[in-house]
Design a protein around this motif. Sequence first.
Motif, mmCIF file in Angstrom:
data_model
loop_
_atom_site.group_PDB
_atom_site.id
_atom_site.type_symbol
_atom_site.label_atom_id
_atom_site.label_comp_id
_atom_site.label_asym_id
_atom_site.label_seq_id
_atom_site.Cartn_x
_atom_site.Cartn_y
_atom_site.Cartn_z
ATOM 1 N N ILE A 1 74.760 9.528 -70.411
ATOM 2 C CA ILE A 1 76.182 9.130 -69.575
ATOM 3 C C ILE A 1 77.128 10.285 -69.238
ATOM 4 C CG2 ILE A 1 78.765 8.244 -70.242
ATOM 5 C CD1 ILE A 1 74.981 6.106 -70.314
ATOM 6 N N ALA A 2 76.440 11.295 -69.685
ATOM 7 C CA ALA A 2 77.209 12.246 -69.490
ATOM 8 C C ALA A 2 77.000 12.767 -68.504
ATOM 9 C CB ALA A 2 77.227 12.969 -71.201
ATOM 10 N N GLY A 3 75.190 12.925 -68.010
ATOM 11 C CA GLY A 3 75.244 13.581 -66.407
ATOM 12 C C GLY A 3 75.224 12.877 -65.773
ATOM 13 N N ALA A 4 75.127 11.171 -66.063
ATOM 14 C CA ALA A 4 75.824 10.635 -65.096
ATOM 15 C C ALA A 4 76.976 10.871 -64.245
ATOM 16 C CB ALA A 4 75.785 9.049 -65.247
ATOM 17 N N VAL A 5 78.218 11.546 -65.288
ATOM 18 C CA VAL A 5 79.747 11.722 -64.970
ATOM 19 C C VAL A 5 79.745 13.000 -64.535
ATOM 20 C CG1 VAL A 5 82.325 11.926 -66.327
ATOM 21 C CG2 VAL A 5 80.090 10.261 -67.188
ATOM 22 N N ASN A 6 78.642 14.076 -64.543
ATOM 23 C CA ASN A 6 79.173 15.172 -64.299
ATOM 24 C C ASN A 6 78.616 14.909 -63.453
ATOM 25 O OD1 ASN A 6 79.222 18.131 -64.343
ATOM 26 N ND2 ASN A 6 76.416 18.392 -64.582
ATOM 27 N N ALA A 7 77.136 14.277 -62.638
ATOM 28 C CA ALA A 7 77.011 14.350 -61.532
ATOM 29 C C ALA A 7 77.953 13.501 -60.371
ATOM 30 C CB ALA A 7 75.625 13.656 -61.433
ATOM 31 N N ASP A 8 78.618 12.350 -61.513
ATOM 32 C CA ASP A 8 79.921 12.305 -59.883
ATOM 33 C C ASP A 8 80.911 13.528 -59.984
ATOM 34 O OD1 ASP A 8 80.524 9.603 -58.764
ATOM 35 O OD2 ASP A 8 82.640 9.876 -60.387
ATOM 36 N N LEU A 9 81.297 14.204 -60.994
ATOM 37 C CA LEU A 9 82.099 14.931 -60.957
ATOM 38 C C LEU A 9 82.072 15.895 -59.899
ATOM 39 C CD1 LEU A 9 83.194 15.421 -64.631
ATOM 40 C CD2 LEU A 9 84.646 14.210 -62.241
#
Length: 313
Positions: free
Chosen positions: A288-296
């Motif tokens: 999930i951290a990877g998905a959030v970072n991609a969104d940022l």
Amino acid sequence: MAADVFDVAVVGGGPAGLSAALSLARARRRVIVFDAGDPRNGVAEHMHGVLGHDGLPPSSLLERGRREIEQYGGVVAGGRVETVHVGSGGIEVDGPSGPVRARRLIVATGLRDGLPEIAGLRGLWGRGVVVCPYCDGWERRNDTIGVIAMGPRGIDQAHQLRQWSDRIVYFPNDLGEPGSDELRTLEGRDIRIERGRVRAIRSSEGRVEAVELLDRSVAVETIFTATTLHPRDQLLRDLGARTLDDADGSWVVVDPDGRTSVEHVWAVGNVVDRRSNVSVSLGAGSLIAGAVNADLTAEDIARSMRAQSGDER
């Protein structure tokens, strides 16, 4: 006083929340974790089946995680978060020490186990009374294991535990007599059936001694049972996150990347997935951290493009 601004606020300091925060801190995102200090497995003395950490106390894993996050510049704050506001200006978390602003929110608040209302059971929870064969089965191998049914899955639990011990005692409790097919399978595997309502658990010096029925006492050494799962998802519900009802209750819905129906809000771990043990939660937090970072990152690119064009909105 203006609120501090972070890239990501993580509410929940268990394995899922800390794992997400560690990956984001290593990605040079400014991260804050709010940890209420009430983990689901807090009563357990040791974790099992966690690769590289088998037998480690759960508290030690969390302590190590907090130190690692701080090592990379993340912030870990104690205290419980009661309210979160999501608006056009971003996310504002009402933290214990004042408001904190963030661009994204990850909720990892876990769940609470509702214990069966049986006299003497609560005080033995996490020691002589447990729920997960994969967490505790090896340590209870060859015990006389009592399985107290709290629903139709009790028979499945009894069959599963048969591979850890050949001394399984199944208590139908208020479910009544097993069906004819169920009875044949239990008897076929030498699983003893003790009929009648369970009224109490007898113990001595923290060790289970017997299950007390209305008219007799049945000696056992360990008890497996089921709990009622209560996700700690009020923050998400207050934000209007979409939910879905199933046989195990009502759960906030997330997509495969942990994204909820609320813009800029993710959720991970037991708060949205009843199957998330420690190992699953650690992996899910990282994912999930990877998905959030991609969104940022997508937002960073959009801001950069607007700045180049002179549009500062």
